[in-house]
Design a protein around this motif. Structure first.
Motif, mmCIF file in Angstrom:
data_model
loop_
_atom_site.group_PDB
_atom_site.id
_atom_site.type_symbol
_atom_site.label_atom_id
_atom_site.label_comp_id
_atom_site.label_asym_id
_atom_site.label_seq_id
_atom_site.Cartn_x
_atom_site.Cartn_y
_atom_site.Cartn_z
ATOM 1 N N THR A 1 -13.130 -11.985 39.291
ATOM 2 C CA THR A 1 -12.499 -11.288 38.160
ATOM 3 C C THR A 1 -11.812 -12.278 37.235
ATOM 4 O O THR A 1 -11.896 -12.156 36.001
ATOM 5 N N VAL A 2 -11.121 -13.255 37.813
ATOM 6 C CA VAL A 2 -10.460 -14.288 37.003
ATOM 7 C C VAL A 2 -11.490 -15.083 36.208
ATOM 8 O O VAL A 2 -11.284 -15.401 35.033
ATOM 9 N N LEU A 3 -12.625 -15.397 36.841
ATOM 10 C CA LEU A 3 -13.681 -16.148 36.153
ATOM 11 C C LEU A 3 -14.222 -15.341 34.976
ATOM 12 O O LEU A 3 -14.394 -15.875 33.868
ATOM 13 N N ALA A 4 -14.487 -14.050 35.210
ATOM 14 C CA ALA A 4 -14.981 -13.204 34.123
ATOM 15 C C ALA A 4 -13.924 -13.052 33.029
ATOM 16 O O ALA A 4 -14.247 -13.071 31.830
ATOM 17 N N ALA A 5 -12.665 -12.925 33.452
ATOM 18 C CA ALA A 5 -11.586 -12.797 32.471
ATOM 19 C C ALA A 5 -11.469 -14.060 31.620
ATOM 20 O O ALA A 5 -11.109 -13.995 30.433
ATOM 21 N N SER A 6 -11.771 -15.215 32.210
ATOM 22 C CA SER A 6 -11.717 -16.477 31.458
ATOM 23 C C SER A 6 -12.739 -16.471 30.326
ATOM 24 O O SER A 6 -12.466 -16.973 29.222
ATOM 25 N N ALA A 7 -13.939 -15.915 30.600
ATOM 26 C CA ALA A 7 -14.940 -15.812 29.542
ATOM 27 C C ALA A 7 -14.447 -14.902 28.418
ATOM 28 O O ALA A 7 -14.626 -15.210 27.231
ATOM 29 N N VAL A 8 -13.787 -13.807 28.794
ATOM 30 C CA VAL A 8 -13.221 -12.901 27.786
ATOM 31 C C VAL A 8 -12.128 -13.613 26.993
ATOM 32 O O VAL A 8 -12.028 -13.476 25.766
ATOM 33 N N VAL A 9 -11.305 -14.391 27.702
ATOM 34 C CA VAL A 9 -10.262 -15.178 27.030
ATOM 35 C C VAL A 9 -10.894 -16.118 26.010
ATOM 36 O O VAL A 9 -10.389 -16.280 24.890
ATOM 37 N N GLY A 10 -12.008 -16.756 26.385
ATOM 38 C CA GLY A 10 -12.701 -17.646 25.463
ATOM 39 C C GLY A 10 -13.158 -16.902 24.221
ATOM 40 O O GLY A 10 -13.032 -17.410 23.090
ATOM 41 N N LEU A 11 -13.677 -15.691 24.404
ATOM 42 C CA LEU A 11 -14.119 -14.899 23.255
ATOM 43 C C LEU A 11 -12.951 -14.557 22.339
ATOM 44 O O LEU A 11 -13.036 -14.690 21.117
ATOM 45 N N VAL A 12 -11.857 -14.105 22.939
ATOM 46 C CA VAL A 12 -10.676 -13.733 22.144
ATOM 47 C C VAL A 12 -10.105 -14.942 21.418
ATOM 48 O O VAL A 12 -9.737 -14.869 20.232
ATOM 49 N N ALA A 13 -10.049 -16.084 22.110
ATOM 50 C CA ALA A 13 -9.490 -17.294 21.494
ATOM 51 C C ALA A 13 -10.313 -17.757 20.303
ATOM 52 O O ALA A 13 -9.791 -18.428 19.400
ATOM 53 N N ALA A 14 -11.608 -17.414 20.283
ATOM 54 C CA ALA A 14 -12.485 -17.901 19.211
ATOM 55 C C ALA A 14 -12.502 -16.982 17.999
ATOM 56 O O ALA A 14 -13.134 -17.321 16.985
ATOM 57 N N LEU A 15 -11.853 -15.829 18.070
ATOM 58 C CA LEU A 15 -11.943 -14.875 16.972
ATOM 59 C C LEU A 15 -11.467 -15.472 15.649
ATOM 60 O O LEU A 15 -12.163 -15.400 14.630
ATOM 61 N N LEU A 16 -10.263 -16.051 15.656
ATOM 62 C CA LEU A 16 -9.705 -16.609 14.421
ATOM 63 C C LEU A 16 -10.495 -17.815 13.922
ATOM 64 O O LEU A 16 -10.882 -17.861 12.745
ATOM 65 N N PRO A 17 -10.786 -18.826 14.768
ATOM 66 C CA PRO A 17 -11.586 -19.968 14.279
ATOM 67 C C PRO A 17 -12.966 -19.548 13.781
ATOM 68 O O PRO A 17 -13.447 -20.068 12.774
ATOM 69 N N ALA A 18 -13.609 -18.598 14.477
ATOM 70 C CA ALA A 18 -14.948 -18.169 14.052
ATOM 71 C C ALA A 18 -14.877 -17.446 12.713
ATOM 72 O O ALA A 18 -15.736 -17.637 11.834
ATOM 73 N N PHE A 19 -13.862 -16.612 12.535
ATOM 74 C CA PHE A 19 -13.692 -15.911 11.270
ATOM 75 C C PHE A 19 -13.465 -16.909 10.127
ATOM 76 O O PHE A 19 -14.051 -16.772 9.038
ATOM 77 N N ARG A 20 -12.659 -17.923 10.394
ATOM 78 C CA ARG A 20 -12.385 -18.927 9.362
ATOM 79 C C ARG A 20 -13.634 -19.718 9.012
ATOM 80 O O ARG A 20 -13.896 -19.996 7.841
ATOM 81 N N ALA A 21 -14.401 -20.079 10.044
ATOM 82 C CA ALA A 21 -15.620 -20.852 9.790
ATOM 83 C C ALA A 21 -16.611 -20.040 8.969
ATOM 84 O O ALA A 21 -17.279 -20.566 8.070
ATOM 85 N N GLY A 22 -16.715 -18.736 9.265
ATOM 86 C CA GLY A 22 -17.668 -17.898 8.536
ATOM 87 C C GLY A 22 -17.315 -17.714 7.080
ATOM 88 O O GLY A 22 -18.175 -17.390 6.263
ATOM 89 N N ARG A 23 -16.038 -17.910 6.735
ATOM 90 C CA ARG A 23 -15.604 -17.713 5.343
ATOM 91 C C ARG A 23 -15.699 -18.970 4.493
ATOM 92 O O ARG A 23 -15.420 -18.939 3.304
ATOM 93 N N LEU A 24 -16.066 -20.117 5.098
ATOM 94 C CA LEU A 24 -16.135 -21.365 4.325
ATOM 95 C C LEU A 24 -17.227 -21.274 3.267
ATOM 96 O O LEU A 24 -18.383 -20.972 3.588
ATOM 97 N N PRO A 25 -16.900 -21.538 1.991
ATOM 98 C CA PRO A 25 -17.946 -21.578 0.943
ATOM 99 C C PRO A 25 -18.910 -22.732 1.225
ATOM 100 O O PRO A 25 -18.481 -23.852 1.511
#
Length: 851
Positions: A820-844
Motif C-alpha cells: 500500500t505504501v509503494l502504491a501510495a508513493s506512485a500516487v504521491v509522485g502524480l500529485v507532486a507533478a501536477l503543478l510542474p506539469a501544468f507549468r510546462a504545458g503553458r510554456l509558449p
C-alpha cells in the motif's frame, strides 16, 4: 554591500523557486517550535495543577521500600494533625483523606473517570477547599452524599441529584451528587469525588481514625524549609515530611510521560529537518547549475570565488531567516491546534496561558538558519569554482551521466559496513549487544544509502522504467531518461522520501512481528479460556473476586498477584524480587516450560521456582534452599521446586510460588490484592461461561473479560494505535519530501525550458508533455519508496532477530501495508507533478525555444 545587493536581487528574482524550499524550513521549524510551546504549556498546566494539590508542608506516611501492593493507601493516625498544629510557625494544619484506589460507576453501570488522568477520592475539608470552590449545589452531609468535580460532570454527563457508586477496597457505597466543585486553576483531566469529612476516612480508607496526610500552611515569615525542620523535630521518625517544592517534584516524577512526549516529538522534528536539508541542497544545487553563465559573467567582471560563495550563502541566510520567522509563527499555531485536540480528548489545556519562552524563537532561528546554511554550503562551494569561461557556454550545465567514482566507492563502503553490522546484530547472542549493533547498522546503512543513491538510481530507475513506463511508449521512455539524466539529483530527491518510508517499513515489520509473536505465545502457552484484567490502576476488590468465583459454568478460577520479597541464596547474595503468587491451577493456565523439576512443585507449601538466568548466576539446583523475607511479614526458608525457561514473552523471568505460601507468611492486611484472574470453562460451555462472566462483572466496569481472541485483538489494537501515532508524526517528514519532488520537477522544467520548446515544436502535444513529467515524478517517487522500504525491511528483520532473544521469535512482514505504501508513493509522485506539469504545458513554444 555589493555582494549583499546581488544576493538580494537574486533572491527576489527567484522568489518563486525559493517558496517550496522555504516551505520545508517553515514546516521543520514549526514542528520544533510547536513541540517546545506545546510541551512547555503542558508542563506549566500540570505544574499549576500540582501546585494546587500541595501545601507549604505535607506530613504523610513513610513509603516502605518494595512495599506490598495491597490496594489500600498508606495512612497515618488522625491525631498527628493536632501534634502538627501545635508546632511554632504553623498557621493551619488539616488532616486530609485522599486516595486514587477507587472507581466511580454511574447508575447505568458505566465507569466515570478522568480523561487521561486518575480518579481521586477525598474529603471535602479545609485542605481541599484551599484549591477548590463549590461551583453549584451544596456541600455533602453524611455518608450518602458527595461532590463531583465540574469538569468530569460536564464531560460524563453527570448532574446534581444523580447517584454514583464508589468501588474501593473497603467496599462499595452509593452516594448522591449534591453539588459540583471546580479548581481555581486548570484541572488537566483528573476526576475528583469529594465526601463528607466524617465519612471519607471510613469509605475510602476503611478506618475512622486514620488520614492520608496533614496539609500545613506556614505562618507569615516562616519558610517551607524552616517549618519542615520544626515539624520533623516535633514528630520524630516515622513520617515523611516534604515541602511544597518537594511535593510538586514528586508529582512530576509520577507523570513521566511529559518528558517522553517532548523528546519523541523533537525526534520526529529532527527527521523533518534532515529531510528538509535534502530539499535545500537540491534547490541550491539546481539554482547554481542554472545560473552557471550568470556566475561566469560575475567572475569575468571581477568577482572573486569568495564573493560568489558568499553571495549564495547570503541567499541561503535570507531564506533561512524568512522561513524561520514564518515557522515560529506556524509553530505557535500548531501548538494551539494540538492543545485543541487535547481539549477535545478531555485533557484541559487553557490556550490563554500559552507558554512561549525565549528558547522558542532562539531554537526556531537556530534550526532554520543553521540548517539552511549547512545545506547551502556545498552548492556555494560549487558556485565558487565556476570559471569565467563558463560565461561563454550555454546557460545550465549538462547533467551527470553517473555519480562520481569516489562518492560511489565511499557509499558502497559505508553501506557494506552497515550491512555487516546488521548481520552481526541478527546473529548476536545477547539482546544488549545486538541492540548496539542494530543502532550502528541502522545509521551506517542510512548514510550509505544516501551517499550511494545516485549509483542505485541508474539501476533501479531503469528497472522501474522497464516495468512501469514501457506501456507509455516514447513518452514513457523520455520520462525514464529524464530521471536518469542527473542521477545525483534523482538520488537526492528520492533520498528525502526514502528516510520517512524506511522508518515506516522498519516499524511496520517490528510491530507486526511483536503482535504475531505474542499471539503465537498465547496459542502455545495460555491454557485458560478467559483472562480478567483491570482497565484502570485499581486491583481487584474482594467483591469482584467473589463474583468471578461464583460464576456458573467455570471449571476453575485462578487468582494472581505480585509479592515483594528479599531473596537470599546460599552464596550469600540478597536481592529484592517480585514473585508471582498464584493458585496452583496457574500451572495449567500458563504452560511454562521447565529446564529442571516440575512447575507444579513450585506451588507446594514453602516452595518456589526461579528462571534459568537466576539459577545460573547463583548456582542453584532443584531442592536447594533460599531464604525469603516477605516485606511486612516473616522470614522463612523456601525450597527450589523448578527452574523455568526464559524462551518466552509471557511472564519472562518470573518466579512462582503458591498464594497459600504468601498468605501463610504475610498478615492479612499486608497481603497484596489480586491483580489478574484466569478462568477455564467447563468442557463445551465456553460461550455460556463467557456471557456469564461478563454478566457477573457488569457492576464492575473497571474489569474486562477477554477470551484469547479478545486478548489478541487488544494487543493488535494497542500496537496499531502506537504505530499510527508514529506514522502521523512521520507524515511531516514525508510532506517535506513531497515538496522536494515538486521543487525538483519545477526547477527541472525551468532548466529544460528550451528543450521543452523544441519537443513541442517537433510535435509533442501538451498532454504528452504533462504525462512525461508526471511519469518522471512517479519514477522518482517509486525509486525513493523501493529504496526506503528495502532499507526498512532490512532494519525490521534485524530488529526482530534481536527481539527474538527476548522471546519475540516470530517474523511477520506486513506485505499489505508495504505494498500500500509503494502504491501510495506512485500516487504521491502524480500529485507532486501536477503543478510542474501544468507549468510546462503553458510554456509558449517560440519563447521557450528562444530561452
Amino acid at each position: 554591500m555589493t555582494v549583499l545587493r546581488i544576493s538580494l536581487r537574486s533572491f527576489f528574482a527567484h522568489k518563486g523557486r525559493m517558496v517550496l524550499s522555504g516551505m520545508a524550513i517553515v514546516l521543520s521549524v514549526a514542528f520544533v517550535c510547536g513541540t517546545l510551546v506545546f510541551t512547555g504549556t503542558l508542563n506549566s498546566t500540570f505544574d499549576r495543577f500540582f501546585g494546587s494539590l500541595t501545601s507549604d508542608v505535607r506530613v504523610g506516611p513513610v513509603a516502605e521500600e518494595h512495599a506490598q501492593e495491597t490496594g489500600r493507601p498508606d495512612t497515618i493516625a488522625a491525631d498527628v494533625a493536632d501534634r502538627v498544629r501545635a508546632v511554632d510557625g504553623v498557621a493551619a494544619a488539616d488532616g486530609q483523606v485522599m486516595t486514587e484506589h477507587l472507581t466511580l460507576v454511574d447508575a447505568g453501570g458505566e465507569q466515570i473517570d478522568g480523561s487521561g488522568g486518575p480518579t481521586f477520592g477525598a474529603d471535602w475539608g479545609p485542605a481541599i477547599q484551599r484549591s477548590m470552590d463549590l461551583a453549584e449545589g451544596r456541600a455533602p452531609s453524611g455518608p450518602g452524599e458527595a461532590l463531583l468535580d465540574a469538569d468530569t460532570a460536564e464531560r460524563q454527563g453527570v448532574a446534581i441529584g444523580d447517584r454514583l457508586d464508589i468501588v474501593a477496597v473497603p467496599g462499595r457505597v452509593t452516594v448522591e451528587v449534591t453539588g459540583l466543585a471546580s479548581f481555581r486553576d486548570t484541572n488537566p483531566g483528573a476526576a475528583f469525588v469529594l465526601l463528607d469529612p466524617a465519612a471519607a476516612a471510613e469509605r475510602l480508607l476503611g478506618a475512622t481514625d486514620e488520614i492520608s496526610t496533614v496539609e500545613v500552611v506556614a505562618a507569615d515569615g516562616v519558610s517551607d524549609d524552616e517549618l519542615r525542620e520544626r515539624i520533623v523535630a516535633a514528630l520524630g521518625d516515622g513520617f515523611d515530611v516534604e515541602t511544597r517544592a518537594e511535593g510538586e517534584q514528586a508529582l512530576r516524577d509520577e507523570v513521566g510521560f511529559l518528558g517522553v512526549v517532548r523528546y519523541a516529538m523533537l525526534g520526529f522534528a529532527g527527521i523533518a529537518v534532515l529531510v528538509g536539508i535534502f530539499l535545500i541542497v537540491n534547490t541550491f544545487s539546481m539554482l547554481v547549475a542554472q545560473r552557471t553563465r550568470e556566475i561566469g559573467l560575475m567572475r569575468a567582471i571581477g568577482s572573486s570565488r569568495r564573493q560568489v560563495n558568499r553571495s549564495v550563502l547570503t541567499e541561503a541566510l535570507l531564506l533561512g531567516v524568512v522561513g524561520s520567522v514564518l515557522g515560529i509563527g506556524a509553530g505557535i499555531g500548531l501548538a494551539v491546534g494540538l492543545m485543541a485536540l487535547m481539549d477535545a480528548a478531555g485533557v484541559t489545556m487553557d490556550t490563554s496561558r500559552l507558554t512561549v519562552t525565549a528558547a522558542v524563537p532562539v531554537a526556531g532561528l537556530a534550526v532554520g538558519v543553521v540548517t539552511t546554511l549547512v545545506a547551502a554550503w556545498l552548492p556555494a562551494r560549487r558556485a565558487g569554482r565556476v570559471s569565467p569561461m563558463a560565461a561563454l557556454r550555454e546557460a545550465g550545465t549538462p547533467g551527470d551521466a553517473r555519480a562520481g567514482r569516489v562518492r560511489a566507492a565511499l557509499g558502497l563502503l559505508v553501506s557494506g559496513a552497515g550491512a555487516a553490522a546488521l548481520v552481526a546484530a541478527a546473529g548476536a547472542d545477547e539482546a544488549s549487544g545486538g541492540s548496539a549493533l542494530l543502532g550502528l547498522g541502522l545509521v551506517a546503512t542510512l548514510v550509505g544509502a544516501v551517499v550511494v543513491a545516485p549509483l542505485l538510481a541508474s539501476v533501479v530507475v531503469r528497472a522501474v522504467s522497464a516495468v512501469v513506463l514501457r506501456a507509455f511508449g516514447p513518452v514513457g521512455r523520455m520520462a525514464g531518461r529524464n530521471a536518469l539524466r542527473n542521477p545525483r539529483r534523482t538520488g537526492a530527491t528520492a533520498g528525502a522520501l526514502m528516510i520517512g518510508l524506511a522508518l515506516v517499513g522498519g516499524l511496520g515489520v517490528v510491530g507486526s512481528s511483536v503482535v504475531a509473536s505474542a499471539s503465537d505465545q498465547l496459542d502455545r502457552s495460555v491454557g485458560a479460556d478467559f483472562i480478567v484484567d483491570s482497565s484502570s490502576s485499581q486491583a481487584f476488590t474482594p467483591d469482584a473476586v467473589r463474583a468471578v468465583r461464583e460464576t456458573p459454568g467455570l471449571a476453575h478460577v485462578t487468582e494472581l498477584t505480585m509479592v515483594s520479597v528479599e531473596l537470599t541464596t546460599a552464596d550469600g547474595a540478597s536481592s529484592a524480587q517480585e514473585l508471582v503468587a498464584a493458585d496452583p491451577t496457574y500451572a495449567d493456565d500458563l504452560r511454562t516450560e521447565t529446564l529442571s523439576g516440575e512447575l507444579a512443585a513450585a506451588y507446594e507449601p514453602d516452595h518456589l521456582s526461579v528462571p534459568e538466568s537466576f539459577a545460573t548466576e547463583h548456582g542453584l539446583a532443584v531442592g536447594d534452599e533460599l531464604t525469603a523475607r516477605f516485606v511486612g511479614g516473616e522470614t522463612v526458608p523456601l525450597t527450589l521446586g523448578a527452574v523455568t525457561s526464559e524462551d518466552t514473552v509471557l511472564d519472562q523471568g518470573a518466579m512462582y510460588l503458591a498464594l497459600d505460601t504468601a498468605r501463610a507468611h504475610l498478615p492479612a492486611e499486608r497481603m497484596p490484592s489480586t491483580t489478574t484472574l484466569f478462568a477455564t470453562a467447563d468442557d463445551g460451555a465456553e460461550d455460556a461461561a463467557y456471557a456469564a462472566l461478563q454478566e457477573s462483572l457488569r457492576e464492575f466496569p473497571m474489569y474486562e473479560v477477554n477470551n484469547q481472541a479478545d486478548y489478541k485483538q487488544l494487543l493488535e489494537d494497542e500496537i496499531g494505535a502506537l504505530l499510527n501515532i508514529v506514522y502521523g508524526l512521520l507524515a511531516l517528514a514525508i510532506v517535506v519530501a513531497i515538496l522536494g519532488v515538486v521543487n525538483t520537477l519545477t526547477l527541472s522544467v525551468v532548466e529544460r525550458t528550451r528543450e521543452i520548446g523544441l519537443m513541442r515544436a517537433i510535435g509533442l502535444s501538451r498532454r504528452q508533455l504533462r504525462r512525461m513529467i508526471r511519469l518522471e515524478s512517479v519514477v522518482i517517487a517509486v525509486f525513493g519508496a523501493v529504496l526506503g522500504l528495502g532499507l526498512g525491511l532490512a532494519w525490521g528483520v534485524t530488529a526482530q532477530r534481536v527481539l527474538a532473544l527476548e522471546g519475540f521469535d516470530v517474523l511477520e512482514i506486513p506485505w499489505p501495508t508495504l505494498l500500500t505504501v509503494l502504491a501510495a508513493s506512485a500516487v504521491v509522485g502524480l500529485v507532486a507533478a501536477l503543478l510542474p506539469a501544468f507549468r510546462a504545458g503553458r510554456l509558449p513554444v517560440l519563447r521557450a525555444i528562444a530561452t
